[in-house]
Design an enzyme around this catalytic site. Structure first.
Site, PDB file in Angstrom:
ATOM      1  N   HIS A  22       0.675  -1.219  -0.093  1.00 51.13           N
ATOM      2  CA  HIS A  22      -0.005  -0.080   0.094  1.00 51.13           C
ATOM      3  C   HIS A  22       0.806   1.228   0.067  1.00 51.13           C
ATOM      4  CE1 HIS A  22      -3.966  -1.962   0.689  1.00 51.13           C
ATOM      5  NE2 HIS A  22      -3.206  -2.760   1.391  1.00 51.13           N
ATOM      6  N   ARG A  55      -8.059 -10.673   9.699  1.00 51.94           N
ATOM      7  CA  ARG A  55      -7.388  -9.587  10.272  1.00 51.94           C
ATOM      8  C   ARG A  55      -7.289  -9.375  11.624  1.00 51.94           C
ATOM      9  NH1 ARG A  55     -11.509  -8.468   6.672  1.00 51.94           N
ATOM     10  NH2 ARG A  55     -11.099  -7.360   4.783  1.00 51.94           N
TER      11      ARG A  55
HETATM   12  C1  LIG Z   1      -8.172 -10.382   4.268  1.00 53.94           C
HETATM   13  C2  LIG Z   1      -6.710  -9.483   4.606  1.00 53.94           C
HETATM   14  C3  LIG Z   1      -6.355  -8.859   3.606  1.00 53.94           C
HETATM   15  C4  LIG Z   1      -4.802  -8.222   3.618  1.00 53.94           C
HETATM   16  N1  LIG Z   1      -4.419  -7.369   2.831  1.00 53.94           N
HETATM   17  C5  LIG Z   1      -3.200  -6.923   3.046  1.00 53.94           C
HETATM   18  C6  LIG Z   1      -2.224  -6.192   2.026  1.00 53.94           C
HETATM   19  O1  LIG Z   1      -2.987  -6.041   0.933  1.00 53.94           O
HETATM   20  N2  LIG Z   1      -1.299  -5.320   2.447  1.00 53.94           N
HETATM   21  C7  LIG Z   1      -1.011  -5.309   3.600  1.00 53.94           C
HETATM   22  O2  LIG Z   1       0.009  -4.776   3.730  1.00 53.94           O
HETATM   23  N3  LIG Z   1      -1.514  -5.910   4.573  1.00 53.94           N
HETATM   24  C8  LIG Z   1      -2.672  -6.715   4.475  1.00 53.94           C
HETATM   25  N4  LIG Z   1      -3.413  -7.519   5.220  1.00 53.94           N
HETATM   26  C9  LIG Z   1      -2.527  -7.745   6.582  1.00 53.94           C
HETATM   27  C10 LIG Z   1      -1.331  -8.628   6.738  1.00 53.94           C
HETATM   28  O3  LIG Z   1      -1.729  -9.649   6.142  1.00 53.94           O
HETATM   29  C11 LIG Z   1      -0.874  -8.818   8.031  1.00 53.94           C
HETATM   30  O4  LIG Z   1      -0.853  -7.420   8.839  1.00 53.94           O
HETATM   31  C12 LIG Z   1       0.242  -9.585   8.394  1.00 53.94           C
HETATM   32  O5  LIG Z   1       0.444 -10.837   7.708  1.00 53.94           O
HETATM   33  C13 LIG Z   1       0.473 -10.072  10.000  1.00 53.94           C
HETATM   34  O6  LIG Z   1       1.596 -10.769  10.032  1.00 53.94           O
HETATM   35  P1  LIG Z   1       1.912 -11.417  11.553  1.00 53.94           P
HETATM   36  O7  LIG Z   1       3.130 -11.925  11.333  1.00 53.94           O
HETATM   37  O8  LIG Z   1       1.797 -10.168  12.425  1.00 53.94           O
HETATM   38  O9  LIG Z   1       0.764 -12.409  11.833  1.00 53.94           O
HETATM   39  P2  LIG Z   1       0.729 -13.863  11.263  1.00 53.94           P
HETATM   40  O10 LIG Z   1       0.961 -13.838   9.935  1.00 53.94           O
HETATM   41  O11 LIG Z   1      -0.588 -14.245  11.909  1.00 53.94           O
HETATM   42  O12 LIG Z   1       1.708 -14.699  12.119  1.00 53.94           O
HETATM   43  C14 LIG Z   1       1.705 -14.763  13.543  1.00 53.94           C
HETATM   44  C15 LIG Z   1       2.086 -15.918  13.831  1.00 53.94           C
HETATM   45  O13 LIG Z   1       2.113 -16.352  15.264  1.00 53.94           O
HETATM   46  C16 LIG Z   1       1.930 -17.623  15.419  1.00 53.94           C
HETATM   47  N5  LIG Z   1       1.384 -17.632  16.921  1.00 53.94           N
HETATM   48  C17 LIG Z   1       0.248 -17.170  17.595  1.00 53.94           C
HETATM   49  N6  LIG Z   1       0.215 -17.708  18.825  1.00 53.94           N
HETATM   50  C18 LIG Z   1       1.303 -18.447  19.066  1.00 53.94           C
HETATM   51  C19 LIG Z   1       1.927 -19.021  20.283  1.00 53.94           C
HETATM   52  N7  LIG Z   1       0.973 -18.965  21.338  1.00 53.94           N
HETATM   53  N8  LIG Z   1       2.827 -19.804  20.263  1.00 53.94           N
HETATM   54  C20 LIG Z   1       3.461 -19.895  19.056  1.00 53.94           C
HETATM   55  N9  LIG Z   1       3.234 -19.432  17.829  1.00 53.94           N
HETATM   56  C21 LIG Z   1       1.949 -18.516  17.729  1.00 53.94           C
HETATM   57  C22 LIG Z   1       0.734 -17.985  14.555  1.00 53.94           C
HETATM   58  O14 LIG Z   1       0.857 -19.428  14.284  1.00 53.94           O
HETATM   59  C23 LIG Z   1       1.413 -17.286  13.480  1.00 53.94           C
HETATM   60  O15 LIG Z   1       2.113 -18.053  12.602  1.00 53.94           O
HETATM   61  C24 LIG Z   1      -4.466  -8.085   5.007  1.00 53.94           C
HETATM   62  C25 LIG Z   1      -4.910  -9.172   5.925  1.00 53.94           C
HETATM   63  C26 LIG Z   1      -6.313  -9.764   5.924  1.00 53.94           C
HETATM   64  C27 LIG Z   1      -6.741 -10.590   6.994  1.00 53.94           C
END
Ligand SMILES: Cc1cc2nc3c(=O)[nH]c(=O)nc-3n(C[C@H](O)[C@H](O)[C@H](O)COP(=O)(O)OP(=O)(O)OC[C@H]3O[C@@H](n4cnc5c(N)ncnc54)[C@H](O)[C@@H]3O)c2cc1C
Length: 475
Positions: A49, A312
């Site tokens: 974005h 999300r």
């Molecule tokens: C529908 C949708 C559309 C989106 N589109 C965009 C986009 O186009 N562009 C953009 O910039 N962003 C977008 N986003 C946002 C983006 O995908 C997320 O912000 C990002 O992927 C988050 O990454 P994360 O690593 O924080 O979370 P996650 O990918 O969820 O990773 C968290 C990890 O923690 C692990 N975990 C959780 N609890 C524990 C525990 N107790 N012990 C061990 N492991 C654990 C989980 O298994 C997981 O693998 C979108 C999101 C959605 C849902």
């Protein structure tokens, strides 16, 4: 004792890991699934974005714009696909124009570059399938698309090559603070001692935080987005990421090319109680098909090859929470969209907080990048022939839709943090991601995985846990 344990191997946790590996220390990522990129980071729109729709002064605005500006260089460094194709926010009615202008002004305030407002004829010349009465659009040339799987995987591989350990199938169920350090306890009762913790647990980051810090609790709710993915035969149906003006529910139903040449439509937006529930429903698929017609005409819906959904991680405050919440405990909470775009900036920001708090020295051995898997379908014939001479498996096509060779699949398995599941292979080299969705090549991929991992075919799963393909027979 570890120096830092990162909980979560999504794009946030692995970006923090890669940036932390620039400093000296003993670092570990723990992940409850059997691979990286198993939750929200695998199911999103894949858009980098621009940053014009984040509230000025918020962490979202800061991280989005900085992450966007870092993406091109990073994609080269870590070798993941990224293209600056631009986004268009469409304003269909003249009376809504002030909202478009406000978005432009907000973008300027946030430091977004490459924006201009264009009108009907220019829009239709760029995007012939847009609804013909469209009035104006905000073009953001700085925005683009990225491969969300390979970005996450590349961060993990790059950090692992620089010494960060990964421990999969490890869910942290309890955290205790003892004197000057933390003890993380897994579902099996294993204890991991560490000087510092980075909470990058996505949808569950509130639960991790709330175990330790009762007086300042967070609440992360899951807001599901459902999508339809169209076959590559639709390549060129749209050339930019197309949005309508945002509403309070978010950016609405968008249409975009994916980095691999498919067309993606969605997502919907619904709060759901079960954070792990990523089903797709007939009701929401019908909604996507109906609403997308507000943006573009004659959507080739007969070309749909699959549907999927992602949740999300919405925190009630609405902003990213990126802070050292107590000495040695670092939170990345509420990382909803634009979390993928922001990951490069979040990783750098959080690693710097950790370095300052722990007094980490520079890692003089740090080497940027990773070794990518050769993509034979994009190679010139002489180069491909040379590769086949070195290893004939690069000449044997397994996935016909995406033209993926056995050599690439073997490479995906036998590399740092290599694939152990069919989905792991898919995200690394796209085998099973094409039109037939694995209908043809799945048995061969199971066979290759079993051979390379030295296990029976019955042991091979789609995505770990109990997702077996073959029923175990009594021996
Ligand atoms: C529908 C949708 C559309 C989106 N589109 C965009 C986009 O186009 N562009 C953009 O910039 N962003 C977008 N986003 C946002 C983006 O995908 C997320 O912000 C990002 O992927 C988050 O990454 P994360 O690593 O924080 O979370 P996650 O990918 O969820 O990773 C968290 C990890 O923690 C692990 N975990 C959780 N609890 C524990 C525990 N107790 N012990 C061990 N492991 C654990 C989980 O298994 C997981 O693998 C979108 C999101 C959605 C849902």
């Amino acid at each position: 004792m570890k120096d830092v344990v990162i909980i979560g191997a999504g794009v946030t946790g692995t970006s923090v890991a890669y940036n932390l590996s620039k400093y000296a220390g003993d670092f570990l990522v723990v992940e409850k699934h059997s691979d990286v990129c198993e939750e929200t980071s695998k199911a999103n729109s894949g858009i980098c974005h621009g940053g014009y729709d984040a509230v000025p002064g918020s962490m979202k605005a800061k991280m989005n714009v900085e992450g966007n500006h870092m993406m091109e260089e990073l994609a080269k460094e870590l070798d993941f696909p990224y293209e600056r194709i631009g986004t268009l926010v469409l304003c269909h009615k003249k009376e809504d124009f002030p909202k478009l202008q406000a978005l432009y002004d907000q973008g300027i305030e946030n430091g977004v570059g490459g924006m201009k407002i264009i009108y009907n004829e220019e829009i239709l010349a760029m995007e012939p399938n847009v609804e013909k009465d469209v009035y104006a659009a905000l073009l953001c040339e700085e925005a683009g698309i990225v491969d969300p799987f390979l970005m996450n995987i590349a961060y993990a591989e790059g950090s692992n090559l620089n010494g960060v350990d990964y421990k999969f199938n490890t869910e942290i169920t309890k955290i205790e603070k003892i004197d000057d350090h933390y003890v993380l306890i897994s579902q099996d009762g294993e204890e991991i001692e560490t000087r510092a913790v980075v909470n990058a647990a996505g949808l569950y980051s509130d639960a991790i935080h709330n175990q330790l810090l009762n007086d300042n609790k967070f609440e992360v709710r899951a807001r599901r987005g459902e999508y339809l993915l169209l076959d590559k035969a639709t390549r060129g149906f749209v050339n930019h990421v197309l949005f309508n003006l945002p509403t309070e529910k978010g950016k609405g139903i968008l249409v975009t090319p994916t980095i691999d040449g498919n067309t993606l439509i969605g997502p919907t937006s619904d709060f759901v109680d079960d954070k792990a529930d990523t089903v797709t429903t007939q009701e929401r698929i019908e909604e996507v098909i109906e609403k997308v017609e507000d943006t573009v005409e004659n959507v080739p819906v007969r070309q749909v090859i699959t549907s999927f959904s992602g949740n999300r991680a919405h925190e009630s405050g609405g902003d990213f929470i990126l802070e050292e919440s107590q000495k040695g405990f670092f939170d990345c909470v509420g990382i909803e969209s634009p979390g993928l775009t922001s990951a490069p900036a979040i990783g750098k920001y959080m690693a710097n907080l950790v370095k300052e708090s722990l007094g980490l020295a520079e890692n003089k051995e740090f080497k940027p990048g990773r070794n990518p898997i050769p993509k034979t379908s994009e190679m010139e014939t002489p180069a491909h022939n040379n590769l086949i001479k070195e290893n004939p498996l690069y000449g044997k096509i397994i996935c016909r839709c995406e033209k993926v060779t056995e050599g690439e699949i073997v490479d995906a398995i036998n590399r740092p943090l290599g694939a152990t599941t069919v989905d792991g292979v898919k995200r690394r080299v796209r085998a099973t991601a094409g039109r037939c969705q694995g209908g043809f090549c799945l048995p061969s991929i199971i066979e290759i995985l079993a051979r390379e991992l030295g296990v029976d075919e019955e042991e091979i799963t789609k995505k770990g846990n109990n997702s077996y393909y073959i029923e175990k027979r009594a021996k």
